[in-house]
Structures are given as C-alpha cells and as structure tokens.
Design a protein around this motif. Structure first.
Motif, PDB file in Angstrom:
ATOM      1  N   GLU A 212       0.844  -0.985  -0.151  1.00 38.20           N
ATOM      2  CA  GLU A 212      -0.373  -0.079  -0.061  1.00 38.20           C
ATOM      3  C   GLU A 212       1.248   1.305  -0.073  1.00 38.20           C
ATOM      4  OE1 GLU A 212      -2.696  -0.004   0.025  1.00 38.20           O
ATOM      5  OE2 GLU A 212      -3.296  -1.698  -0.770  1.00 38.20           O
ATOM      6  N   SER A 213       1.918   1.783   0.569  1.00 39.08           N
ATOM      7  CA  SER A 213       2.488   2.726   0.592  1.00 39.08           C
ATOM      8  C   SER A 213       3.603   2.972  -0.395  1.00 39.08           C
ATOM      9  CB  SER A 213       3.895   2.260   1.878  1.00 39.08           C
ATOM     10  OG  SER A 213       5.181   3.213   1.709  1.00 39.08           O
ATOM     11  N   LEU A 214       4.057   1.574  -1.185  1.00 38.71           N
ATOM     12  CA  LEU A 214       4.317   1.381  -2.386  1.00 38.71           C
ATOM     13  C   LEU A 214       3.740   2.089  -3.477  1.00 38.71           C
ATOM     14  CD1 LEU A 214       7.083   1.220  -3.981  1.00 38.71           C
ATOM     15  CD2 LEU A 214       6.411  -1.397  -4.823  1.00 38.71           C
ATOM     16  N   ALA A 215       2.401   2.049  -3.051  1.00 39.98           N
ATOM     17  CA  ALA A 215       1.437   2.513  -4.683  1.00 39.98           C
ATOM     18  C   ALA A 215       1.461   3.722  -4.460  1.00 39.98           C
ATOM     19  CB  ALA A 215      -0.173   1.394  -4.255  1.00 39.98           C
ATOM     20  N   ALA A 216       1.179   4.331  -3.369  1.00 39.93           N
ATOM     21  CA  ALA A 216       0.353   5.729  -3.017  1.00 39.93           C
ATOM     22  C   ALA A 216       1.853   6.610  -2.578  1.00 39.93           C
ATOM     23  CB  ALA A 216       0.173   5.317  -1.329  1.00 39.93           C
ATOM     24  N   LYS A 217       2.731   5.808  -2.817  1.00 43.47           N
ATOM     25  CA  LYS A 217       4.541   6.505  -2.596  1.00 43.47           C
ATOM     26  C   LYS A 217       4.890   6.874  -1.294  1.00 43.47           C
ATOM     27  CE  LYS A 217       4.999   7.012  -8.126  1.00 43.47           C
ATOM     28  NZ  LYS A 217       4.122   6.264  -7.766  1.00 43.47           N
TER      29      LYS A 217
END
Length: 236
Positions: A212-217
């Motif tokens: 989720e963190s990677l997708a939301a940057k």
C-alpha cells in the motif's frame, strides 16, 4: 488406477524465513538447528510452540539452510496431507532433511500415525535428518500410537515462546529494514496497539502495508495507517 498424491514441496523458500532472521529463539537453539540443517549434527528436533510462535518460519528456514549447504530438503505441511501421509512420505527417507510441519493435524488418526512411525524408522535407518513441529509436547498431542509418542520423545525438544510486545516490535522493525520500508516508531507502536497479538498476522499486515505504501508513494506513518486501515485490512 488412482493418482498418486502430489507431494507438497516448498520449491522456493521465502527470503524472510531464515534462521538468522528469527527473533526470540531460546538460547543456543538457532545454532543447534543450523547444525542439524547442514548435516553437522545427527540430532533430530521436535519444535514445540503455540500458534503464532514461528514454527513454520523455523521449518522453512531449516530447509533453506540445508539447500544452501548443498543438501536435499523436503518440507511437508501435514495439514495438507491428512489421510494420505503414507503415500506422501513414501521414499522421502532418501532426502537429506525432511521437515514435517504440524503434527497436530494428524494426531488421533491411526493410519497416519502408523505411516509416520514407519517413516521415522526408515529415516533413522537411512541417516536422514527429521524435524517435527507441533503445538504441544508428544504426550499432550492425543496420539493413539504409543510407539510413535515414544519415538517423538527421543528427539531434541526446542520450545518456542510467544513474543512480548518488545519482541513483536523488534520483528516488525527487522521486517521493515529487510524490505527497505520506511516506518517510524510511532507507527510500530500504533500497529501493536491496534492489531492482534498473533505474529503471523502482524507480518501479513506489514507485507500488505508495504504494498500500500509503495502504491501510494508514501511513508508509513500513523495518519497513513489510519487512512488505509479504514478501507479494510488483509484477511489473515
């Protein structure tokens, strides 16, 4: 003719499931397990611990260490082969290491217990190393075969304890570090206070948050946790 049951092998052992990444093992246990995995010790091991204490982590780690040492390991999750243990274990005494994860699943089933007893004897004769895991000691498993209970009692017994909050926080920090995941201490404390105590569930949650963190940057912070967890967390 009936089909032979396919053997459940772990062909690629998870990078995070290593002996050196395990936190909270009893003193000397990791060195002892490593020696068994690489063939430096003739001991067999009976790994005991409640659900969520890391038994499967250790089981997969043993196979990984054996493979890295050029040995041939096999991992068998017994819950997946209930009622057909004899067919699955046929010929596995020719492997260097066999890990039988979750004896609880077959305890009380006479045919499966007899198959385990027979395999135990074949593996001993062949010089194959064996690791068993279970949630309780052999005498408390509800085994119907006294001879199997006796054989299991001859293994080196390693008991895993549930981690306290400090230990669980250390696991989350280590997981984040190995994944290059940016998470602050406040977020770790928030996760521990708003999630279950079961370690496997926390790790699953951390892996999901990584995606989720990677997708939301975005870095993982308390506001980010509140936001994404409102949308629903992974099932575990």
């Amino acid at each position: 003719m009936s089909a032979v049951p396919q053997l459940p092998l772990a062909l690629h052992y998870p990078q995070d499931e290593r002996l050196e990444t395990f936190i909270g093992a009893p003193d000397g246990a990791l060195a002892q397990l490593r020696a068994i995995a690489v063939g430096a010790s003739p001991d067999w091991v009976y790994l005991e611990g409640a659900a969520g204490t890391g038994k499967t982590h250790q089981a997969l780690a043993m196979c990984s260490n054996a493979e890295q040492a050029g040995r041939t390991p096999t991992y068998v999750p017994l819950s997946a082969v209930v009622g057909r243990v004899r067919a699955v274990l046929e010929g596995l005494e020719q492997r260097d290491l066999v890990v039988l994860d979750g004896l609880d699943a077959v305890a009380g089933g006479r045919d499966d217990e007899v198959a385990l007893f027979d395999f135990h004897n074949r593996a001993r004769a062949a010089g194959t190393a064996v690791m068993y895991t279970a949630q309780a000691a052999p005498a408390e498993l509800g085994l119907v075969l006294p001879d199997l209970r006796s054989r299991l009692g001859q293994c080196v017994r390693v008991v895993l304890q549930a981690l306290d909050e400090e230990g669980r926080a250390a696991v989350l920090r280590d997981r984040a570090l190995r994944r290059g995941l940016s998470i602050d201490e406040a977020s770790i404390e928030w996760l521990l206070s708003h999630s279950g105590r079961e370690l496997g569930g926390l790790i699953t949650l951390m892996d999901w948050l990584d995606r989720e963190s990677l997708a939301a940057k975005r870095r993982i912070t308390v506001p980010f946790l509140r936001q994404v967890l409102e949308d629903g967390r992974p099932r575990y």
